[in-house]
Design a protein around this motif. Sequence first.
Motif, PDB file in Angstrom:
ATOM      1  N   ALA A 255       0.874  -1.205   0.019  1.00 51.21           N
ATOM      2  CA  ALA A 255       0.044  -0.006  -0.065  1.00 51.21           C
ATOM      3  C   ALA A 255       1.117   1.193   0.046  1.00 51.21           C
ATOM      4  N   ASP A 256       2.047   1.137  -0.741  1.00 49.61           N
ATOM      5  CA  ASP A 256       2.822   2.213  -0.750  1.00 49.61           C
ATOM      6  C   ASP A 256       2.350   3.679  -1.067  1.00 49.61           C
ATOM      7  N   GLU A 257       1.610   3.731  -2.061  1.00 52.75           N
ATOM      8  CA  GLU A 257       1.038   4.892  -2.523  1.00 52.75           C
ATOM      9  C   GLU A 257       0.005   5.559  -1.245  1.00 52.75           C
ATOM     10  N   MET A 258      -0.665   4.700  -0.729  1.00 53.55           N
ATOM     11  CA  MET A 258      -1.515   5.248   0.368  1.00 53.55           C
ATOM     12  C   MET A 258      -0.821   5.530   1.464  1.00 53.55           C
TER      13      MET A 258
ATOM     14  N   VAL B 145      -9.022   0.863  -1.955  1.00 57.99           N
ATOM     15  CA  VAL B 145      -8.457   1.806  -3.124  1.00 57.99           C
ATOM     16  C   VAL B 145      -6.994   1.878  -2.731  1.00 57.99           C
ATOM     17  N   TYR B 146      -6.311   1.949  -3.804  1.00 59.53           N
ATOM     18  CA  TYR B 146      -4.777   1.947  -3.529  1.00 59.53           C
ATOM     19  C   TYR B 146      -3.990   3.168  -4.205  1.00 59.53           C
ATOM     20  N   SER B 147      -4.807   3.991  -4.569  1.00 57.92           N
ATOM     21  CA  SER B 147      -4.162   5.317  -5.353  1.00 57.92           C
ATOM     22  C   SER B 147      -4.737   6.424  -4.867  1.00 57.92           C
ATOM     23  N   GLY B 148      -4.122   7.606  -5.128  1.00 62.78           N
ATOM     24  CA  GLY B 148      -4.895   9.083  -4.748  1.00 62.78           C
ATOM     25  C   GLY B 148      -5.883   9.143  -5.603  1.00 62.78           C
ATOM     26  N   GLY B 149      -5.647   8.752  -6.865  1.00 58.08           N
ATOM     27  CA  GLY B 149      -7.056   9.019  -7.741  1.00 58.08           C
ATOM     28  C   GLY B 149      -8.358   8.228  -7.271  1.00 58.08           C
ATOM     29  N   ALA B 150      -8.046   6.995  -6.759  1.00 57.28           N
ATOM     30  CA  ALA B 150      -9.247   6.028  -6.493  1.00 57.28           C
ATOM     31  C   ALA B 150      -9.743   6.670  -5.159  1.00 57.28           C
TER      32      ALA B 150
ATOM     33  N   PRO C 148      -6.526   1.814   2.864  1.00 54.06           N
ATOM     34  CA  PRO C 148      -7.296   1.234   1.645  1.00 54.06           C
ATOM     35  C   PRO C 148      -8.527   0.702   2.018  1.00 54.06           C
TER      36      PRO C 148
END
Length: 236
Positions: free
Chosen positions: A153-156, A217-222, A197
Amino acid sequence: MSERRSFSAEEARNLLRRARTGTLGTLNADGGIPYASLVNLGTDARGCPLILVSTLAWHTRNLLADPRGSVMVAEVPPQGDALTGARVTVMGRFSKVPAGDASRRYLARHPAAETYAGFGDFGFWRLEPERAHAVAGFGRIETIPANEMFPSADEMIALEEGAVQHMNDDHEDAVQRFAEKLLGAKPGGWKITAIDPDGADLRRGDDVLRLPFEAPVYSGGALRSLLAKLGAQTKD
């Protein structure tokens, strides 16, 4: 394509996310006999269990001697056979971790721990999972590999603190609606304290709520899309 499970990794991870307490299993430093104790639980952004324990406690002395351990959480039905309730046991090795994010996420679930989290004999430990065993009634039993139940979950992790601040500073009204309309809370004074996430933790004083997401969710956009959707759903 991964095999379809009767009890999914996502279900098992969210059971762990919802839990505020669990049973900690360690190996007794004096003789190696398994020792079980009650602990308060938090999770890091991936979902790995976090505990805050004192070196005066048996379980901490056990972990210092042998880091192998497990955490079991359960949702016991209010009536009938307790064994029909869902439960998951996560097995692996514990390591002591710096306060930092561990403290922030743990205290989001256990604000009362702020009174002793800074004491010199207390420290945060994380269970690095090796596998999990989940049970949710007859025929719903699964052993789940760690990388399936606890994906990266690096981006989160990188965006969490900024997202929390943004929601509280710029979307305070939406946060109040989440608490009131999605979680049935009395309105006013709610803040988001953690995002991962699978959902978000909300707090007002010593009261804590968990807002689960409909899907991870695993991204900023999501994350932005999901929070905007929830905001629109809760408007009058």
